[in-house]
Design an enzyme around this catalytic site. Structure first.
Site, PDB file in Angstrom:
ATOM      1  N   LYS A   1       0.828  -1.192   0.000  1.00 18.67           N
ATOM      2  CA  LYS A   1       0.000   0.000   0.000  1.00 18.67           C
ATOM      3  C   LYS A   1       0.863   1.243   0.000  1.00 18.67           C
ATOM      4  O   LYS A   1       1.714   1.422   0.862  1.00 18.67           O
ATOM      5  CB  LYS A   1      -0.894  -0.004   1.235  1.00 18.67           C
ATOM      6  CG  LYS A   1      -1.693   1.270   1.367  1.00 18.67           C
ATOM      7  CD  LYS A   1      -2.849   1.081   2.289  1.00 18.67           C
ATOM      8  CE  LYS A   1      -2.458   1.333   3.721  1.00 18.67           C
ATOM      9  NZ  LYS A   1      -3.613   1.191   4.598  1.00 18.67           N
TER      10      LYS A   1
ATOM     11  N   ASP B   1     -10.884   7.139   7.963  1.00 17.29           N
ATOM     12  CA  ASP B   1     -11.681   6.914   6.762  1.00 17.29           C
ATOM     13  C   ASP B   1     -12.303   5.526   6.868  1.00 17.29           C
ATOM     14  O   ASP B   1     -11.685   4.537   6.520  1.00 17.29           O
ATOM     15  CB  ASP B   1     -10.768   7.018   5.535  1.00 17.29           C
ATOM     16  CG  ASP B   1     -11.544   7.015   4.224  1.00 17.29           C
ATOM     17  OD1 ASP B   1     -10.912   6.890   3.168  1.00 17.29           O
ATOM     18  OD2 ASP B   1     -12.778   7.119   4.262  1.00 17.29           O
TER      19      ASP B   1
END
Ligand SMILES: *[C@@H]1O[C@H](CO)[C@@H](O)[C@H](O)[C@H]1NC(C)=O
Ligand SMILES: *[C@@H]1O[C@H](CO)[C@@H](O)[C@H](O)[C@H]1NC(C)=O
Ligand SMILES: *[C@@H]1O[C@H](CO)[C@@H](O)[C@H](O)[C@H]1NC(C)=O
Ligand SMILES: *[C@@H]1O[C@H](CO)[C@@H](O)[C@H](O)[C@H]1NC(C)=O
Ligand SMILES: *[C@@H]1O[C@H](CO)[C@@H](O)[C@H](O)[C@H]1NC(C)=O
Length: 950
Positions: A703, A802
């Site tokens: 990531k 988030d």
């Protein structure tokens, strides 16, 4: 009365007496400086910089007696790693004209105001040491001011630019140590520094030209690092001038000619690296006389290795990989040598039986040479050996039993030789073994059943031998096996129950296996490739195979299978040719025979990430990794223009202790993967996910944190590392926990297990037309609630910045994992130019109060979770026609009769039980999205209520 007087006297004078006793050793801080420092403290905001503590006792502040001796003055200020970016502190510091040392490293400064401007900064005059390393400074270096007294200057890891540094650097007449590494400097190597210079670090820039003769005038140099530049030409043979040199790093340039002989005479030199250049000729025979760490890998060195080359006491690591060396491997090894890499040369002769006399050997790589003879049983004396790679030679004979006494061995690679005889039964002594590759030899006999008892065994490759007999049924008890390749042998009998850990591939092709395909193979839910071709398997293809969630390739060709092929997901490549009785039942799959395209390609290079597992410590971007990465990307530069250059690793660290991962993860491979856009499989607001296949075939998710905005705090690397390491220690099956991280000059990357089967958002709103049934949605809800309850319950609660159906990944249709858990630690919304709510999360999931509280809260996370529940209940996205799902549901729920309409009618009518459970979950969801944060339940209670809704 006298008693009282005496008492008063004592009361009054005791403190004064104490102060007086102290006075000679610590007078008060100069009054002007005291007030400057107090003003500074209000900007700095460090806890200990407060009025109850004397300034000279503040963390990072050192004082000493002033010249006149009547007061104290501030001499050193160290504000490293405080994530500061406000350059107004400089204006105060500039007034501390007694300052000798200023350390502002590891912050986020983009500008240093008065320090860099030409306005007067009195402090500049007397400063001796300045450390601005690891910030985001980006001026042309030659615009910086002069510091007449400076001895130590560290500007490394910034974005300084410019060439021709000579004029600027000549202004420092007292310089001892200069570090300009990892900037964007170009031009020639400067030689205008003062001749007393002792340390010069210029690595990781774009310097070009050759190494100037002037460099050899710095007779006091102890450290010279010119690695990772664009230097060309030969290296002058003048090192006898640098008689104090301790470390010389020339790696990764384009230097040519011979390795200078004169280096052999530098008695102080203990580390020399010249890898990844174009050096030719022979290795100077005495170069290892004094050096303890030698790396000459990936050059064009030829000739023989001198017989006593490896025997010098003190020698610790030698890497000569990837040259053209020939002749025999020296027989005598130093007692202290622990890493020996001689792979990819033209070495011949036997492996000496004295190779383990040193006993310390931990990593031994002799692969890809022309070694002959037997593997000596004396290898058993290398008790510390954790990696043994003898692959791709001409070795013969049997594998000595003695190998089985190497109980620290993690990787054993003997493939591509002419080894014969049975695989020793005694292998079962190898408790740490994780990767075994014996492929392409002439091994006979049976697979020893004990081999599957190794708890760590993750990869077993025995293909291309003459192994016979049955596959031991003990295989079903294997705990860690990820990849099994038994292809091209003479195995008989039936296929036993396979361990459900198998995920990369199971290849049993080209054997004589018979019987039917066991339906238990259908439980290998992680398996990607299943190859059973060229056997004598009969009967029907079990329909359970159709449920293999991860399958991408199924090869059944050339067997005796009958019946019809069950239906598979659309993107499974299936080959069934050569089975006369088998009909392609559904017709929706192409019968594409598998060509030579082998998805899992075992690359022979193994890099020592294992050290991380053994020592449990971070590996600083070991030269080895960078080097290899550079080499490979050079090749790519020529062949694959679509691929971006591979990001350069500054720091890579394994967090996990799990040896499966520590031996599989290669940072360099991860960086190669992220340089190719085709590997992207998911983008979220702050992150981009790439798929990376490691040399052992295991796939990981890498990531990238999209650090375009100021809000990221990655510039502060130590802090980042600390936070990620804390998160890496978490264990919960519903939370994505990082296994490792990599820092490059401008990005951060996290590595995870790759179990990605889409996001919850894909599942609910994706192109796939299937309607997901309620039981699956309910287990997703439970899983997310469990993960979130766990995160909120940590000693230091982890909040989600988030949280949406886009950031929840699926391991399978009903196993969710919460992703992006690190964001709240590394994003600082207060730095955003926009409002907090534009930063915190995804539209539709952001709790209303974020618009004014400017603070992440658990209650805010509960709100976002409520929206996720609503999404699962309604099948609608979080925002439809501009109206948030939460608002819509709240308005409809006012009348109980209308609650029905909120539910996804495609599934709510499945049964009365489903209908009533959905209504209970709806009540929970509505509680979670309550307008007032105080009215929302805690996650712990949400989870309990969800369980009760069963
Ligand atoms: C002031 O600093 C000291 C450490 O020097 C610390 O122990 C104390 O808690 C601080 N006081 C306040 C009010 O922050
Ligand atoms: C400040 O430091 C000095 C020297 O280390 C020590 O003796 C003194 O007690 C400290 N004062 C306070 C208030 O912490
Ligand atoms: C303060 O800075 C000077 C000059 O760089 C250095 O020699 C000294 O060791 C430093 N003192 C402390 C206590 O850090
Ligand atoms: C090198 O260091 C020594 C001892 O510190 C000093 O005497 C000598 O002048 C230095 N040499 C140069 C060229 O500055
Ligand atoms: C290195 O130098 C060559 C020419 O000598 C140039 O083409 C190339 O772009 C340079 N590479 C870097 C990274 O500066």
């Amino acid at each position: 009365m006298p008693v009282l007087l005496l008492f008063l006297f004592l009361f009054h004078h005791a403190p004064m007496a104490a102060a007086a006793a102290d006075a000679p050793s610590s007078p008060e801080l100069d009054k002007t400086q005291n007030s400057i420092m107090k003003n500074l403290s209000s900007i700095v905001g460090i806890n200990s910089w407060n009025s109850t503590t004397p300034v000279c006792n503040w963390t990072g502040v050192n004082c000493s007696r002033s010249g006149s001796g009547f007061s104290m003055v501030v001499t050193n200020i160290t504000l490293s790693n405080y994530d500061m970016y406000n350059s107004s502190i400089i204006a105060y510091i500039c007034n501390i004209d007694t300052l000798q040392s200023l350390d502002l490293s590891r912050n986020s400064f983009t500008d240093l105001g008065d320090l860099f401007s030409n306005t007067s900064c009195r402090m500049k005059e007397g400063l001796q040491s300045l450390n601005l390393s690891s910030n985001r400074l980006s001026q042309p270096l030659s615009n910086l001011p002069r510091f007449p007294q400076l001895e130590v200057l560290d500007l490394s890891i910034n974005h300084f630019t410019g060439g021709n540094l000579n004029t600027y650097l000549s202004s420092f007449t007292n310089l001892r140590s200069l570090n300009l590494s990892f900037n964007h400097l170009n031009g020639d190597v400067p030689t205008s520094m003062v001749s007393s210079l002792a340390e010069l670090v210029l690595s990781g820039n774009h310097l070009s030209g050759s190494i100037p003769l002037g460099m050899f005038n710095y007779k006091n140099l102890t450290l010279l690092d010119l690695s990772q530049n664009n230097l060309t030409g030969p290296v002058p043979d003048k090192f006898m001038n640098l008689s104090k040199l301790e470390i010389l790093l020339l790696s990764d340039n384009r230097l040519i000619g011979e390795i200078p002989d004169s280096l052999s005479n530098v008695t102080t030199l203990f580390r020399f690296a010249a890898n990844l250049n174009n050096f030719t000729g022979q290795i100077p025979s005495n170069i290892a006389n004094y050096v303890r760490m030698l790396d000459l890998s990936y050059n064009y060195l030829s000739g023989k290795i001198a017989p006593d080359f490896l025997s010098h006491p003190g020698l610790q690591t030698v890497d000569l990989t990837g040259n053209m060396l020939e002749g025999a491997i020296p027989r005598k090894l130093s007692q202290s040598l622990y890493r020996l890499r001689l792979g990819e040369n033209r070495l011949s002769g036997n492996i000496s039986d004295s190779i383990c006399d040193g006993k310390g050997l931990t990593y031994l790589e002799l692969d890809n040479n022309q070694l002959t003879g037997n593997i000596p049983s004396e290898l058993g004396k290398c008790k510390n050996l954790s990696l043994l790679n003898l692959a791709s030679n001409n070795l013969q004979g049997t594998v000595p039993d003695a190998i089985s006494s190497l109980d620290k061995l993690v990787v054993l690679e003997l493939q591509n030789n002419s080894l014969s005889g049975p695989i020793p039964h005694t292998f079962s002594g190898l408790r740490s073994l994780s990767t075994v590759n014996l492929s392409h030899n002439s091994f006979t006999g049976q697979i020893p059943s004990g081999i599957f008892k190794f708890q760590m065994l993750s990869t077993l490759d025995l293909q291309g031998n003459a192994i016979s007999g049955n596959i031991p049924i003990s295989i079903s008890s294997s705990k860690s096996l990820i990849e099994l390749n038994l292809a091209n042998n003479a195995l008989t009998g039936t296929i036993p129950t396979m361990p459900t850990t198998l995920s990369t591939s199971l290849n049993l092709s080209h054997n004589n296996l018979s019987g039917s395909i066991p339906s238990s193979l259908g439980s290998l839910s992680e398996l990607e490739i299943l190859d059973l071709s060229y056997n004598s398997l009969s009967g029907e293809v079990p329909s359970s195979l159709g449920s293999l969630q991860s399958l991408t390739q199924l090869v059944l060709s050339y067997n005796d299978l009958s019946g019809s092929v069950p239906s598979f997901r659309q993107n499974v490549e299936i080959s069934t040719v050569g089975n006369p009785g088998l009909t392609n039942g559904t017709g929706n799959n192409n019968d594409t025979p598998i060509t030579g395209k082998k998805k899992m390609h075992i690359v022979v290079i193994i890099i020592f990430t294992i050290a991380g597992a053994l020592v449990g410590l971070c590996l600083l971007a070991a030269a080895v990794m960078m080097l290899l990465s550079k080499r490979i990307y050079r090749v790519e530069d020529e062949g694959l223009p679509a691929v971006e250059s591979v990001p350069q690793i500054m720091n890579g660290c394994l967090i996990t202790m799990n040896s499966i991962h520590t031996s599989a993860i290669e940072f360099m491979k991860a960086m190669e993967a992220v340089s190719n856009h085709q590997n992207i499989f998911l983008k979220t607001r702050f992150c981009t996910y790439y798929k990376a296949v490691m040399p052992n075939g295991t796939t990981y998710s890498v990531k990238k944190l999209n650090s375009s905005d100021k809000i990221f705090q990655i510039g502060n690397q130590e802090k980042f590392a600390r936070e990620i390491e804390v998160l890496g220690k978490l264990t919960n099956s519903n939370v994505m926990v990082p296994l490792a991280y990599i820092l490059t000059v401008d990005s951060a990357y996290l590595i995870y297990e790759h179990a990605y089967k889409g996001t919850v958002s894909d599942l609910l709103h994706g192109v796939q037309s299937d309607v997901i049934d309620w039981p699956s949605r309910y287990s997703i809800a439970l899983g997310v609630a469990q993960g979130l309850t766990f995160l909120h319950g940590c000693t230091q609660p982890v909040l989600l910045l988030d949280l949406s159906t886009r950031t929840i990944h699926l391991k399978s249709k009903n196993e969710p994992q919460i992703g992006d858990i690190e964001l709240y630690k590394i994003i600082d919304p207060s730095r955003s130019t926009g409002s907090f709510s534009t930063i915190a999360g995804t539209v539709g999931y952001i709790p209303p109060e974020y618009a004014y509280t400017m603070r992440l809260t658990m209650a805010g996370n509960v709100y976002s979770f409520g929206v996720i529940l609503l999404e699962l209940l309604t099948g609608k996205p979080s925002v439809t026609d501009g109206i948030g799902l939460a608002k819509w549901a709240l308005s409809l729920s006012a009348r109980p009769a209308q609650r029905e309409q909120i539910l996804d009618t495609r599934i709510s009518g499945a049964s009365i039980a489903v209908h009533s459970q959905m209504l209970s979950v709806l009540n929970i969801a509505l509680a979670c999205v309550a307008f007032s944060p105080d009215a929302r339940p805690k996650m712990r209670n949400v989870l309990r209520m969800l369980f009760n809704a069963k």
